[in-house]
Design an enzyme around this catalytic site. Structure first.
Site, PDB file in Angstrom:
ATOM      1  N   ALA A  66       0.860  -1.183   0.000  1.00 43.45           N
ATOM      2  CA  ALA A  66       0.000   0.000   0.000  1.00 43.45           C
ATOM      3  C   ALA A  66       0.897   1.234   0.000  1.00 43.45           C
ATOM      4  O   ALA A  66       2.072   1.154   0.354  1.00 43.45           O
ATOM      5  CB  ALA A  66      -0.870  -0.019   1.253  1.00 43.45           C
ATOM      6  N   GLY A 105       0.325  -5.189   0.549  1.00 43.53           N
ATOM      7  CA  GLY A 105      -0.796  -5.166  -0.383  1.00 43.53           C
ATOM      8  C   GLY A 105      -0.397  -5.720  -1.750  1.00 43.53           C
ATOM      9  O   GLY A 105      -1.251  -6.210  -2.494  1.00 43.53           O
ATOM     10  N   GLU A 108      -0.845  -9.286  -1.505  1.00 44.05           N
ATOM     11  CA  GLU A 108      -2.286  -9.530  -1.370  1.00 44.05           C
ATOM     12  C   GLU A 108      -3.002  -9.399  -2.718  1.00 44.05           C
ATOM     13  O   GLU A 108      -3.957 -10.121  -2.990  1.00 44.05           O
ATOM     14  CB  GLU A 108      -2.886  -8.571  -0.335  1.00 44.05           C
ATOM     15  CG  GLU A 108      -2.411  -8.895   1.078  1.00 44.05           C
ATOM     16  CD  GLU A 108      -2.779  -7.833   2.085  1.00 44.05           C
ATOM     17  OE1 GLU A 108      -2.298  -6.687   1.960  1.00 44.05           O
ATOM     18  OE2 GLU A 108      -3.573  -8.137   2.996  1.00 44.05           O
ATOM     19  N   GLU A 128       3.743  -5.948   6.974  1.00 48.92           N
ATOM     20  CA  GLU A 128       2.924  -4.941   7.675  1.00 48.92           C
ATOM     21  C   GLU A 128       3.218  -4.900   9.167  1.00 48.92           C
ATOM     22  O   GLU A 128       3.158  -3.833   9.786  1.00 48.92           O
ATOM     23  CB  GLU A 128       1.428  -5.231   7.462  1.00 48.92           C
ATOM     24  CG  GLU A 128       0.922  -4.946   6.056  1.00 48.92           C
ATOM     25  CD  GLU A 128       1.066  -6.130   5.113  1.00 48.92           C
ATOM     26  OE1 GLU A 128       1.884  -7.042   5.386  1.00 48.92           O
ATOM     27  OE2 GLU A 128       0.353  -6.148   4.085  1.00 48.92           O
TER      28      GLU A 128
HETATM   29  N1  3HC Z   1       4.595   3.430   0.180  1.00 53.53           N
HETATM   30  C1  3HC Z   1       5.139   4.630  -0.133  1.00 53.53           C
HETATM   31  N2  3HC Z   1       6.438   4.830  -0.352  1.00 53.53           N
HETATM   32  C2  3HC Z   1       7.249   3.759  -0.255  1.00 53.53           C
HETATM   33  C3  3HC Z   1       6.769   2.487   0.061  1.00 53.53           C
HETATM   34  C4  3HC Z   1       5.381   2.334   0.292  1.00 53.53           C
HETATM   35  N3  3HC Z   1       4.836   1.155   0.570  1.00 53.53           N
HETATM   36  N4  3HC Z   1       7.802   1.638   0.085  1.00 53.53           N
HETATM   37  C5  3HC Z   1       8.890   2.349  -0.220  1.00 53.53           C
HETATM   38  N5  3HC Z   1       8.558   3.629  -0.420  1.00 53.53           N
HETATM   39  C6  3HC Z   1       9.455   4.721  -0.823  1.00 53.53           C
HETATM   40  C7  3HC Z   1      10.525   4.999   0.229  1.00 53.53           C
HETATM   41  O1  3HC Z   1      10.064   5.893   1.213  1.00 53.53           O
HETATM   42  C8  3HC Z   1      11.633   5.581  -0.613  1.00 53.53           C
HETATM   43  O2  3HC Z   1      11.280   6.907  -0.888  1.00 53.53           O
HETATM   44  P1  3HC Z   1      12.418   8.022  -1.058  1.00 53.53           P
HETATM   45  O3  3HC Z   1      13.277   7.555  -2.187  1.00 53.53           O
HETATM   46  O4  3HC Z   1      11.662   9.260  -1.301  1.00 53.53           O
HETATM   47  O5  3HC Z   1      13.152   8.010   0.251  1.00 53.53           O
HETATM   48  C9  3HC Z   1      11.512   4.813  -1.921  1.00 53.53           C
HETATM   49  O6  3HC Z   1      10.187   4.272  -1.933  1.00 53.53           O
HETATM   50  C10 3HC Z   1      12.496   3.689  -2.073  1.00 53.53           C
HETATM   51  O7  3HC Z   1      12.454   2.888  -0.901  1.00 53.53           O
HETATM   52  P2  3HC Z   1      13.776   2.313  -0.226  1.00 53.53           P
HETATM   53  O8  3HC Z   1      14.781   3.386  -0.076  1.00 53.53           O
HETATM   54  O9  3HC Z   1      13.347   1.570   0.968  1.00 53.53           O
HETATM   55  O10 3HC Z   1      14.282   1.339  -1.397  1.00 53.53           O
HETATM   56  P3  3HC Z   1      14.875  -0.107  -1.317  1.00 53.53           P
HETATM   57  O11 3HC Z   1      15.122  -0.523  -2.710  1.00 53.53           O
HETATM   58  O12 3HC Z   1      15.978  -0.165  -0.323  1.00 53.53           O
HETATM   59  O13 3HC Z   1      13.712  -1.033  -0.724  1.00 53.53           O
HETATM   60  C11 3HC Z   1      11.496  -1.922  -0.521  1.00 53.53           C
HETATM   61  C12 3HC Z   1      12.537  -1.229  -1.429  1.00 53.53           C
HETATM   62  C13 3HC Z   1      11.992  -3.316  -0.144  1.00 53.53           C
HETATM   63  C14 3HC Z   1      10.223  -2.017  -1.272  1.00 53.53           C
HETATM   64  C15 3HC Z   1      11.343  -1.092   0.783  1.00 53.53           C
HETATM   65  O14 3HC Z   1      11.086   0.252   0.421  1.00 53.53           O
HETATM   66  C16 3HC Z   1      10.214  -1.533   1.657  1.00 53.53           C
HETATM   67  O15 3HC Z   1      10.398  -2.453   2.446  1.00 53.53           O
HETATM   68  N6  3HC Z   1       9.057  -0.836   1.586  1.00 53.53           N
HETATM   69  C17 3HC Z   1       7.959  -1.046   2.468  1.00 53.53           C
HETATM   70  C18 3HC Z   1       7.207  -2.271   2.119  1.00 53.53           C
HETATM   71  C19 3HC Z   1       6.019  -2.408   3.025  1.00 53.53           C
HETATM   72  O16 3HC Z   1       6.096  -2.243   4.225  1.00 53.53           O
HETATM   73  N7  3HC Z   1       4.890  -2.751   2.422  1.00 53.53           N
HETATM   74  C20 3HC Z   1       3.683  -2.923   3.168  1.00 53.53           C
HETATM   75  C21 3HC Z   1       2.964  -1.628   3.220  1.00 53.53           C
HETATM   76  S1  3HC Z   1       1.508  -1.722   4.228  1.00 53.53           S
HETATM   77  C22 3HC Z   1       0.380  -2.519   3.256  1.00 53.53           C
HETATM   78  O17 3HC Z   1       0.686  -2.928   2.177  1.00 53.53           O
HETATM   79  C23 3HC Z   1      -0.984  -2.643   3.836  1.00 53.53           C
HETATM   80  C24 3HC Z   1      -1.817  -3.628   3.112  1.00 53.53           C
HETATM   81  O18 3HC Z   1      -1.837  -4.848   3.796  1.00 53.53           O
HETATM   82  C25 3HC Z   1      -3.219  -3.142   2.959  1.00 53.53           C
END
Ligand code: 3HC
Ligand code: NAI
Length: 700
Positions: A66, A105, A108, A128
């Site tokens: 998400a 997501g 998912e 998450e």
């Molecule tokens: N939403 C918005 N921005 C995100 C994001 C997300 N889910 N994931 C990463 N970003 C952004 C980061 O803030 C960063 O922004 P910036 O360049 O402006 O600082 C950019 O994307 C790149 O991220 P990283 O520097 O972390 O890049 P990496 O290549 O090192 O890692 C990644 C990539 C493995 C995808 C890592 O960013 C990550 O783990 N992201 C989070 C993943 C996550 O937690 N997903 C679950 C979200 S909650 C959800 O999905 C709810 C659902 O169940 C309904």
């Protein structure tokens, strides 16, 4: 190719429609993606020319989750469920083609496709929980149906991703595609069409749930196995509960429950803190006045001076990353002892199965050890880790200046000395920087990068890159005694000592901080580090409780007696009445009145508010760029619980006006420089602003 929205497009490949998401950097499920997916799947469902569908992403990754930046804002329809239903109910086989990371997501959504294929390097996860949440779009219900309960519990409640091989073995994906992923996925879809393969909906599968119904103990066993690691966290247990609900709750009801819990967690302070922290860590690596296109220096080899506690640990980071290291000691004996420790650490890891003996040898073969600094003539960066004595640091930097090639980075691991003063003995202060690792240096994630007055931009940028190479989380700080982390620690120590003098037992103070979420309190920490660190037996005059303890032969855990007494067998600590007598005695000699009515709130406030107050003073001085960097230091360097965000986040959570009032109040009662209110807090409080409203500033 037809654009559906600016983030989703549709393309026809023979009989197969290709739905492509393009939302850099990580294809998060922003509004434009959700809307695009919904429209694209509505369109392909009705299009007679389409026999099958491939869902894929452009750029570096499949959907990484998400869009976290949308959390906490008013929801914008469609939510995620509508496109998910459109995918799952598509009357033609849908194949999700996964590269990079299918997270949250993203996974998912992929689990609504009828089939999934991945490239060999792809990763799949429900992280998450690391944001204080649970999968909010069916993950707790679909994942156990496809992988079985045990794997789903691990993936959701711990949150680490799995790779393609494991995903294939667990049934989460149907094939690994070598070569071009999209071409392979289209071919896979064509074959499904040719075979008239069924539209497999994970939601309808029951066989793995049925298995779990026969073995319900798995849930309690799992709860026990994560209890210690997830102490005080709300989200992990909720993930387990929801997966357990999959056993007896109709699918749609369970989805609704999952959604409710997701929203509850999202509104809670823990998830707020963890989401704040997610961005804090990523911000910390960004230096506002450092041009993005700063050309980096190449760091292919590293020299380390001193193979003691820190030097050896620092070397391991580089060896683990495949970077050759030359380590130099003052004599053979110290060298052999240092290298012996490195080898022993590696062998212990190998015994625990973290890597093989061949990998130990591979790492050790990258290590060149000696006693002659002239080998540093051709390294790209030297990290100095000799004793913490300014004259010694100056003398070795003079030598390094003479030996190292032009353009080599000269770094010091000093834990508090003035980096500018060290740099000044060289003819190239612009090449000098501080790299403050935390002990044990091969384990602790934090790296305080100390930017000196003269440090060149490319030296800073390269050191940030080096920290990434070796898997550290950097925080850039300015030159000040104790930098950021230890300066805050010192504030806590001052008030903790006062509390015990007033009669709060050390175990009480420790337990309040432990319950707050820290791994241990200040007194347990003192015992662990050794009470005699920095104690001089020739200059000890009972000036502090700690000195008194050292004088009475209490050295901490190492000799079984410190603030606590330790069981010789189990090393379990117990409060020692003798220590309480010593403290009472000390207090009465210094005229400190005793009381026994310290509340938990008072203990917490008195230990933690001076830390936030100091954090604010550090910002005033320009020794940190942003308050969240200070939080990154404390979460990664000192075990501050991430669900409390960090000392600055914790303080601003109570409102800076309350913080200001409390600090003034305690200051009036207790006195001391650490209770002098930071003008920055006062100003922000009067404006109704908070630390996070401050723009990042330049380190001065
Ligand atoms: N939403 C918005 N921005 C995100 C994001 C997300 N889910 N994931 C990463 N970003 C952004 C980061 O803030 C960063 O922004 P910036 O360049 O402006 O600082 C950019 O994307 C790149 O991220 P990283 O520097 O972390 O890049 P990496 O290549 O090192 O890692 C990644 C990539 C493995 C995808 C890592 O960013 C990550 O783990 N992201 C989070 C993943 C996550 O937690 N997903 C679950 C979200 S909650 C959800 O999905 C709810 C659902 O169940 C309904
Ligand atoms: P240590 O005493 O374990 O190791 C220092 C090593 O440097 C010794 O092995 C010594 O033989 C060697 N040495 C001394 N003079 C030398 C010279 N001229 N040439 C080559 N080697 C020489 O000390 P430790 O703990 O590793 O500390 C090193 C530095 O790291 C200090 O500046 C310290 O403040 C800093 N630091 C220490 C932390 C800790 O927790 N121990 C944490 C963060 C920083």
């Amino acid at each position: 190719m037809a654009a559906i929205t600016d983030m989703v497009s549709l393309e026809q490949r023979g009989d197969i429609a290709l739905v492509l998401i393009d939302n850099p950097p990580v294809n998060a499920l922003s509004h434009g993606v959700r809307l695009g997916l919904l429209r694209a799947f509505e369109q392909v469902a009705d299009d007679a020319a389409v026999k099958g569908v491939v869902l894929a992403c452009r750029g570096r990754t499949f959907i990484a989750g998400a869009d976290i930046t949308e959390f906490g804002k008013p929801p914008k329809a469609p939510g995620l469920q509508e496109p998910q239903t459109a995918i799952e109910d598509c009357p033609k086989p849908v194949v999700a083609a996964i590269h990079g990371t299918a997270l949250g997501g993203g996974l998912e959504v992929a689990m609504c496709a009828h089939y999934r294929v991945g490239d060999p390097a792809a990763q799949y996860g429900q992280p998450e929980v690391k944001l204080g949440l649970l999968p909010g779009a069916g993950g707790t219900q679909r994942l156990p149906r496809v992988t079985g309960v045990a794997k789903a519990l691990e993936m959701c409640a711990i949150g680490d991703p799995i790779g393609s091989q494991e995903a294939l073995a667990a049934g989460l994906i149907d094939a690994i595609i070598e070569g071009d992923l999209v071409d392979g996925a289209v071919a896979f879809a064509e074959q499904l069409v040719a075979e008239g393969a069924p539209l497999k909906k994970i939601r309808d599968r029951d066989e793995k749930i049925e298995e779990a119904r026969a073995n319900r103990a798995v849930f309690d066993d799992f709860r026990k196995s994560i209890a210690r690691k997830t102490r005080n966290f709300h989200a992990p247990a909720k993930n387990v509960d929801l997966i357990e609900a999959a056993l007896d709750t109709p699918f749609d009801d369970a989805l609704e429950q999952e959604r409710e819990v997701f929203e509850d967690l999202m509104a809670g302070r823990q998830s707020q803190a963890q989401r704040y922290y997610f961005f804090a860590e990523r911000q910390a690596a960004k230096v506002p006045d450092l041009p993005r296109d700063t050309a980096l220096r190449e760091v292919r080899t590293v020299g380390i001076l001193g193979a003691g506690t820190m030097g050896g640990g620092i070397a391991m980071n580089f060896l683990n990353a495949g970077v050759p290291v030359k380590i130099v000691e003052r004599d053979r004996e110290s060298l052999e002892r240092g290298i012996g420790v490195v080898r022993k650490n590696y062998q212990r890891s190998a015994r625990r199965g973290r890597f093989t003996m061949e990998q130990v040898e591979e790492r050790m073969s990258l290590l060149d050890a000696g006693t002659d600094k002239s080998v540093f003539a051709d390294v790209d960066m030297v990290i100095e880790a000799v004793f913490e004595l300014m004259p010694l640091k100056k003398s070795v930097f003079t030598e390094l200046d003479a030996i190292c090639r032009e353009g080599a980075i000269l770094a010091t691991n000093t834990s508090g000395l003035n980096v500018n003063e060290i740099a000044a003995v060289t003819k190239r202060p612009h090449d000098v920087i501080g790299t403050h690792f935390f002990s044990p240096a091969n384990v602790m994630k934090l790296l305080e990068i100390v930017r000196g007055d003269e440090t060149a931009e490319d030296v800073l940028a390269t050191t940030l890159q080096v920290s990434k190479t070796i898997g550290k989380i950097p925080a850039v700080v300015g030159v000040a005694p104790g930098f950021v982390g230890n300066r805050l620690l010192h504030q806590r120590g001052l008030e903790a000592e006062r509390l015990i003098l007033e009669g709060a037992p050390p175990a009480r103070v420790d337990s309040v901080l432990y319950e707050f979420g820290l791994p241990m309190g200040p007194f347990a920490m003192g015992d662990l580090a050794g009470l005699d660190v920095g104690w001089d037996p020739d200059d000890t005059h009972g000036r502090t409780v700690r000195e008194v303890l050292c004088e009475s032969g209490r050295r901490g855990q190492k000799n079984g007696r410190g603030y606590y007494i330790y069981d010789p067998e189990t090393r379990a600590p117990s409060p020692d009445p003798e220590v309480l007598d010593l403290i009472r005695d000390f207090a009465s000699r210094h005229g400190v009145a005793q009381r026994d009515d310290h509340s938990d709130e008072e203990i917490l406030d008195r230990c933690l508010l001076p830390m936030a107050n100091m954090g604010a003073k550090i910002l005033e001085e320009g020794k940190a760029m942003r308050s969240s960097d200070i939080d990154v230091v404390w979460v990664n360097g000192y075990g501050w619980p991430v669900y409390q965000g960090g000392p600055m986040f914790w303080a601003e959570g109570m409102g800076l006006d309350t913080v200001a009032a409390k600090i003034k109040d305690y200051g009036a009662k207790l006195g001391g420089a650490h209770w002098e209110l930071s003008p920055l807090i006062e100003q922000l409080a009067s404006e109704g602003n908070s630390f996070q409203d401050l723009p990042p500033q330049k380190i001065r």
